[in-house]
Design a protein around this motif. Structure first.
Motif, mmCIF file in Angstrom:
data_model
loop_
_atom_site.group_PDB
_atom_site.id
_atom_site.type_symbol
_atom_site.label_atom_id
_atom_site.label_comp_id
_atom_site.label_asym_id
_atom_site.label_seq_id
_atom_site.Cartn_x
_atom_site.Cartn_y
_atom_site.Cartn_z
ATOM 1 N N LEU A 163 -0.134 8.928 -14.617
ATOM 2 C CA LEU A 163 0.368 7.636 -14.164
ATOM 3 C C LEU A 163 1.058 6.851 -15.274
ATOM 4 N N VAL A 164 2.061 6.081 -14.881
ATOM 5 C CA VAL A 164 2.700 5.141 -15.801
ATOM 6 C C VAL A 164 2.165 3.757 -15.439
ATOM 7 N N GLU A 165 1.024 3.454 -16.051
ATOM 8 C CA GLU A 165 0.263 2.266 -15.636
ATOM 9 C C GLU A 165 1.029 0.966 -15.831
ATOM 10 N N ALA A 166 1.839 0.918 -16.879
ATOM 11 C CA ALA A 166 2.505 -0.339 -17.204
ATOM 12 C C ALA A 166 3.452 -0.803 -16.104
ATOM 13 N N THR A 167 4.119 0.148 -15.467
ATOM 14 C CA THR A 167 5.119 -0.261 -14.472
ATOM 15 C C THR A 167 4.632 -0.128 -13.030
ATOM 16 N N LEU A 168 3.440 0.471 -12.874
ATOM 17 C CA LEU A 168 2.925 0.705 -11.524
ATOM 18 C C LEU A 168 2.834 -0.582 -10.674
ATOM 19 N N PRO A 169 2.292 -1.671 -11.234
ATOM 20 C CA PRO A 169 2.195 -2.902 -10.429
ATOM 21 C C PRO A 169 3.556 -3.419 -9.999
ATOM 22 N N PHE A 170 4.576 -3.295 -10.888
ATOM 23 C CA PHE A 170 5.907 -3.782 -10.520
ATOM 24 C C PHE A 170 6.467 -3.000 -9.347
ATOM 25 N N ARG A 171 6.222 -1.689 -9.404
ATOM 26 C CA ARG A 171 6.769 -0.848 -8.337
ATOM 27 C C ARG A 171 6.005 -1.037 -7.028
ATOM 28 N N THR A 172 4.742 -1.436 -7.132
ATOM 29 C CA THR A 172 3.931 -1.640 -5.933
ATOM 30 C C THR A 172 4.218 -2.987 -5.275
ATOM 31 N N ASN A 173 4.219 -4.029 -6.098
ATOM 32 C CA ASN A 173 4.266 -5.378 -5.534
ATOM 33 C C ASN A 173 5.573 -6.113 -5.782
ATOM 34 N N GLY A 174 6.502 -5.490 -6.471
ATOM 35 C CA GLY A 174 7.750 -6.158 -6.799
ATOM 36 C C GLY A 174 7.623 -6.915 -8.113
ATOM 37 N N VAL A 175 8.772 -7.119 -8.797
ATOM 38 C CA VAL A 175 8.764 -7.700 -10.144
ATOM 39 C C VAL A 175 8.292 -9.149 -10.132
ATOM 40 N N LEU A 176 8.855 -9.948 -9.216
ATOM 41 C CA LEU A 176 8.558 -11.369 -9.216
ATOM 42 C C LEU A 176 7.076 -11.631 -8.933
ATOM 43 N N TRP A 177 6.585 -11.003 -7.897
ATOM 44 C CA TRP A 177 5.188 -11.216 -7.488
ATOM 45 C C TRP A 177 4.235 -10.797 -8.605
ATOM 46 N N THR A 178 4.560 -9.668 -9.247
ATOM 47 C CA THR A 178 3.680 -9.164 -10.305
ATOM 48 C C THR A 178 3.677 -10.108 -11.510
ATOM 49 N N GLY A 193 0.831 -1.207 0.000
ATOM 50 C CA GLY A 193 0.000 0.000 0.000
ATOM 51 C C GLY A 193 0.861 1.251 0.000
ATOM 52 N N ALA A 194 1.851 1.259 0.863
ATOM 53 C CA ALA A 194 2.726 2.421 0.959
ATOM 54 C C ALA A 194 3.524 2.615 -0.330
ATOM 55 N N LYS A 195 4.014 1.488 -0.886
ATOM 56 C CA LYS A 195 4.794 1.578 -2.120
ATOM 57 C C LYS A 195 3.935 2.087 -3.268
ATOM 58 N N HIS A 196 2.707 1.643 -3.301
ATOM 59 C CA HIS A 196 1.764 2.070 -4.329
ATOM 60 C C HIS A 196 1.586 3.587 -4.265
ATOM 61 N N ALA A 197 1.376 4.075 -3.041
ATOM 62 C CA ALA A 197 1.171 5.505 -2.850
ATOM 63 C C ALA A 197 2.414 6.283 -3.284
ATOM 64 N N GLU A 198 3.579 5.749 -2.953
ATOM 65 C CA GLU A 198 4.812 6.450 -3.307
ATOM 66 C C GLU A 198 5.055 6.457 -4.817
ATOM 67 N N ALA A 199 4.762 5.302 -5.462
ATOM 68 C CA ALA A 199 4.908 5.221 -6.914
ATOM 69 C C ALA A 199 3.970 6.226 -7.596
ATOM 70 N N PHE A 200 2.784 6.327 -7.062
ATOM 71 C CA PHE A 200 1.789 7.288 -7.549
ATOM 72 C C PHE A 200 2.358 8.701 -7.521
ATOM 73 N N MET A 201 2.903 9.047 -6.346
ATOM 74 C CA MET A 201 3.449 10.385 -6.132
ATOM 75 C C MET A 201 4.576 10.664 -7.111
ATOM 76 N N SER A 202 5.451 9.687 -7.272
ATOM 77 C CA SER A 202 6.618 9.948 -8.119
ATOM 78 C C SER A 202 6.193 10.097 -9.578
ATOM 79 N N ASP A 203 5.208 9.293 -10.024
ATOM 80 C CA ASP A 203 4.685 9.444 -11.386
ATOM 81 C C ASP A 203 4.119 10.836 -11.610
ATOM 82 N N ILE A 204 3.312 11.249 -10.662
ATOM 83 C CA ILE A 204 2.638 12.543 -10.811
ATOM 84 C C ILE A 204 3.678 13.659 -10.891
ATOM 85 N N GLU A 205 4.679 13.533 -10.035
ATOM 86 C CA GLU A 205 5.698 14.577 -10.019
ATOM 87 C C GLU A 205 6.491 14.606 -11.337
ATOM 88 N N LYS A 206 6.831 13.388 -11.833
ATOM 89 C CA LYS A 206 7.670 13.340 -13.033
ATOM 90 C C LYS A 206 6.888 13.580 -14.308
#
Lengths: 344, 567
Positions: A276-291, A259-272
């Protein structure tokens, strides 16, 4: 407020109550019974139901106790929305009926049905226990009763509104996450958890918070605001949910949750990028392997079945991103300042 | 079922405090709370105003001694003075204890617990949380009981005590969810089932379930009920529903006005004005209405409670619930208009006779809170003393039962006894031939109680009331339960509640007829003065051979001599 104005001038009329019926002893599935009764202006839905029970059909079953909007017993859905029957005017509901002169009455959602308009509250109580919805006093039991904690108005105001909650479960019934996941903590329990966590007399903030950031916890909320909109005591429940999240992120450093990682990824996308960068959001939230293991197969299937468009692999920054970034930084700075002054 | 050490009937303030304290006293005990509603629904939640305790946070010169005197005087000298001493001396401790475990009390500028003036009190000593005091106390106690792991049997309706001679063997109750009748063998039973003022039905501020279940069960088991004729009418019930507008509204400076716009309390209590004791203010309102100075409406005659001069800010911050209720149930915004009010049956001073430790005459049976009569309220309860009563004596009863439980041998309740109870329920559900509607009987009970055993009482009215209650009891035998379902049969539940109310109505009317004097809430127009020589005593109602038999018990005096009660 629920007092109607000049929409219905007449003082008395026939109203049909379309009541949800289910008796587990005899019914294999639920059905509706129509009861048409004369209703005077100023009568509440609960009084109408009482009338039906006393004069028409004594088997119609619902809970009611104080009849004054403080005990929370008579939560039910009237014309599809969860509310207290005892504080809801029939006239107001008529104005919102889909079918002229018909008011639909159904049990709360997201809790197991017992009979007619009665649902089982035990799952809610179990969650209150699971998330330690009590003040675990910093004072040892042997010292109690001797002196007061001194509590400033500022401290008191943090939980004052949250203590209005009467556990009527209207928010539980309206919650869109609970419809999908019955294990979800639920808005009422988040509100109570928040109320305990901001109480300076409480000693188990960290343990409670650790439980709240786990699966089915505070990060599962999708901000639909239906809990807050349906709250019969007008409690800003979402403030409590945001409060717990901010607490988890800012002050406690509990960033190692999806949850926290998701929120942070959200913030960084918005800032940059300003989006949102939807394609990579799940990887950044849940990790590459799990996703790869859990989400990717489903995503591929959804794309093939045309349930979702394939996400663009590269996302260009939005137009006017420079101006946006400076505003964004300014806003972030404001929020930080707010938090600092709040904590003092 | 394995026998319990303590079964507590009722999950309001008294029951939950008893449970919490019993677990604290002896964590090894097997304790259960049985309640016909989820505990957080209990009527404690409706108490708005607050709880009295001489903390001296607001008025530095307040003392426990003054609280004691105010309570005894308020009771019209019918309270037992040793019991009042317990109530008031324990008060500061118990309010602080609640604070220590999380009750969100409102605060003063120096960050201590806030206090405000209340009727009949010499100092501002009513501790409060806005106008949701009872609600927040109930939530706190429920939370703490969950924390301590108290075992709850929610939505169980208590039917009867299982009695063996002078000993209780435990309780028999119905599980609402299944309709099953179950035995709860127990060394001790604590009744904390709340009051019985709902027998006045639509002229009552009480919750639908305040039907005196514990008192009726105790009464049927032969335990005497004390001072049942004393029913407090709250001066400010909403005109249409009887729902309550807290005394806090007057504590904050609200006026009572008749149709001439006169603050008529100047004629009845020139010093205290609107903050006179409840019985006096109720009588004053009733007199204004009877003498034609009330307002008229299709929903009945009424008086104005005017808060408009207090301003929007104060009303919104200190009386938000009242504003919401006035808007929901009367269509009136108190910021802009006065609230239409009239007296409403609110509190039962009488109840199960107990000593200062919560013990009844039956071994192993205890009672606390509004269902009990210790007596600390005598003929009239002061505002802010009822929350205090349930807390202090709930705690004492829990403590006493925890200390005494292991003295009693556990006894089994036979399956036959349980079967008999079930058979009795079943037979009551299917009377043949002509039948009665329970709703009508309930309505009529309320009407006859309000008209004949109400604020102003008189011999011929009371005779009529007694006869009508007897007739209703006869008709009750023909009541039909038309819902045949076992699962959550609220039809059956309401019929059983009506039975309890009818049993108790008989004791209220009988006591009121016998007591030929006026004292506190009991006003006889044919005996308009207090008669200490004949009636400075408690009445005791016991069920003997199916009829109420009245006895008496002396009032325990202390350092305060009898005085005339003026405000």
């Amino acid at each position: 407020m629920t007092v109607s104005t000049d929409q219905h001038k007449e003082g008395k009329r026939d109203v049909t109550f379309r009541v949800f019926r289910f008796n587990p002893q005899v019914d294999s599935k639920s059905y509706f019974d129509d009861y048409t009764i004369p209703v005077e202006r100023g009568i509440t839905v609960l009084r109408a139901l009482n009338y039906i029970k006393e004069h028409v059909d004594a088997s119609v079953s619902f809970r009611a106790f104080c009849q004054a909007g403080i005990c929370g017993s008579c939560g039910m859905r009237v014309n599809g929305i969860s509310m207290l029957a005892c504080t809801t005017q029939v006239w107001d509901m008529l104005a919102k009926s889909k079918e002229e002169g018909v008011i639909k009455v159904e049990p709360l959602r997201n809790l197991p049905l017992i009979k007619d308009l009665i649902v089982d509250m035990d799952p809610l109580v179990d969650k209150m226990k699971h998330y330690s919805n009590w003040v675990d006093s910093t004072m040892p039991e042997s010292e109690m009763g001797k002196k007061e904690f001194l509590v400033s108005e500022e401290e008191f105001l943090k939980y004052d509104k949250a203590t209005d909650c009467i556990l009527c479960a209207s928010c539980v019934s309206e919650c869109s996450i609970l419809r999908a996941n019955k294990e979800y903590v639920s808005p009422a329990v988040l509100l109570k958890s928040y109320r305990m966590n901001v109480d300076t007399r409480d000693s188990m903030h960290d343990l409670r918070l650790a439980e709240l950031v786990k699966d089915h916890g505070v990060w599962d909320c999708t901000h639909c605001y239906r809990c807050q909109e349906s709250c019969v005591k007008s409690i800003p429940i979402m403030d409590a949910i945001h409060g717990i999240r901010e607490d988890a992120l800012e002050s406690r450093g509990m960033k190692d949750t999806s949850g926290a990682k998701h929120a942070e990824a959200f913030m960084s996308d918005i800032e940059k990028k300003g989006k949102l960068v939807e394609a990579t959001l799940p990887f950044r939230t849940n990790g590459v392997l799990w996703t790869m293991q859990n989400l990717l197969p489903m995503a591929v299937k959804m794309i093939l079945k045309r349930r979702t468009p394939p996400p663009p692999p590269m996302v260009k920054p939005s137009k006017g991103i420079k101006a946006f970034r400076s505003e964004f930084r300014e806003m972030s700075e404001h929020v930080k300042q707010d938090h600092k002054s709040h904590k003092k | 079922m394995k026998p319990f050490d303590i079964v507590i009937v009722g999950g309001g303030g008294a029951g939950l405090y008893a449970a919490m304290e019993a677990m604290k006293t002896n964590p090894a005990l097997n304790i259960a709370v049985l309640s016909k509603v989820y505990p957080n629904r209990s009527h404690t939640s409706a108490a708005q105003g607050g709880a009295n305790a001489a903390l001296a946070n607001k008025a530095k010169d307040d003392t426990v001694e003054m609280h004691i005197f105010d309570t005894i005087k308020g009771s019209d000298y019918l309270a037992d003075q040793d019991a009042v001493e317990v109530l008031c001396s324990e008060a500061p401790k118990i309010i602080r204890e609640l604070e220590n475990i999380g009750t969100p009390w409102s605060r003063l500028d120096d960050n201590t617990i806030a206090q405000r003036p209340f009727g009949g009190a010499g100092r501002p000593r009513c501790c409060y949380c806005a106008d949701k005091t009872g609600h927040t106390i109930l939530q706190t106690l429920y939370e703490q009981c969950l924390k301590k792991g108290v075992i709850f049997f929610n939505e169980y309706f208590a039917l009867n005590l299982s009695v063996n001679g002078s000993r209780s063997k435990g309780l028999i109750a119905m599980n609402m969810k299944t309709g099953a009748v179950e035995a709860f063998p127990a060394r001790t039973v604590i009744f904390a089932t709340g009051g019985y003022a709902k027998m006045y039905w639509n002229r009552s501020s009480n919750a639908a379930g305040n039907t005196g279940d514990g008192q009726a069960i105790a009464y049927r088991a032969g335990i005497p009920l004390k001072d049942m004729e004393f029913v407090q009418f709250h001066p400010t019930g909403l005109r249409k529903s009887g729902l309550l507008v807290t005394e806090g509204a007057r504590g904050e400076g609200g006026y009572l006005l008749n149709k001439d716009g006169e603050r008529f309390m100047s004629r009845y209590a020139p010093e205290k004005m609107e903050l006179g004791p409840r019985d006096l203010v109720s009588r004053s309102l009733e007199t204004e209405i009877l003498q034609g100075r009330g307002f008229d409406s299709p929903a009945g005659k009424y008086i104005h409670l005017d808060l408009t001069h207090l301003g929007a800010d104060l009303i919104k911050s200190r009386l938000p619930q009242i504003r919401e209720m006035a808007m929901n149930f009367e269509g009136v915004d108190p910021i802009l208009e006065p609230i239409p009010v009239r007296p409403t049956a609110h509190y039962s001073m009488g109840g199960i006779d107990t000593d200062n430790y919560g013990r009844t005459v039956m071994e192993g049976v205890y009672a606390a809170g509004e269902s009990a009569c210790v007596s600390v309220h005598g003929a009239n309860r002061l505002g802010g003393n009822s929350l205090l009563d349930i807390l202090v004596f709930g705690r004492i009863a829990g403590h006493t039962a925890a200390l005494e439980a292991r003295k009693f041998e556990p006894a089994a309740i036979s399956e036959d006894e349980v079967k008999d109870q079930l058979a009795e329920l079943r037979s009551s559900m299917q009377p043949s031939g002509h039948y009665e509607r329970y709703g009508e009987l309930r309505e009529e009970l309320g009407q006859t109680m309000a008209a004949n055993v109400g604020i102003y009482r008189e011999s011929s009215l009371l005779k009529k009331g007694i006869a009508e209650v007897a007739e209703l009891k006869e008709r009750f035998k023909k009541v039909r339960v038309s819902d045949s379902s076992d699962v959550f049969n609220t039809n059956l539940l309401q019929v059983l509640e009506l039975k309890n109310m009818l049993d108790l109505a008989e004791t209220v009317a009988a006591g009121a007829f016998a007591r030929e004097e006026s004292r506190g809430s009991h006003t006889r127009t044919d005996f308009p003065t207090r008669d200490d020589e004949k009636w400075h005593k408690h009445t005791m109602a016991t069920l003997i051979d199916g009829h109420v038999k009245l006895g008496e018990k002396p009032v325990t005096m202390g350092r305060y001599e009898l005085q005339e009660r003026t405000y």
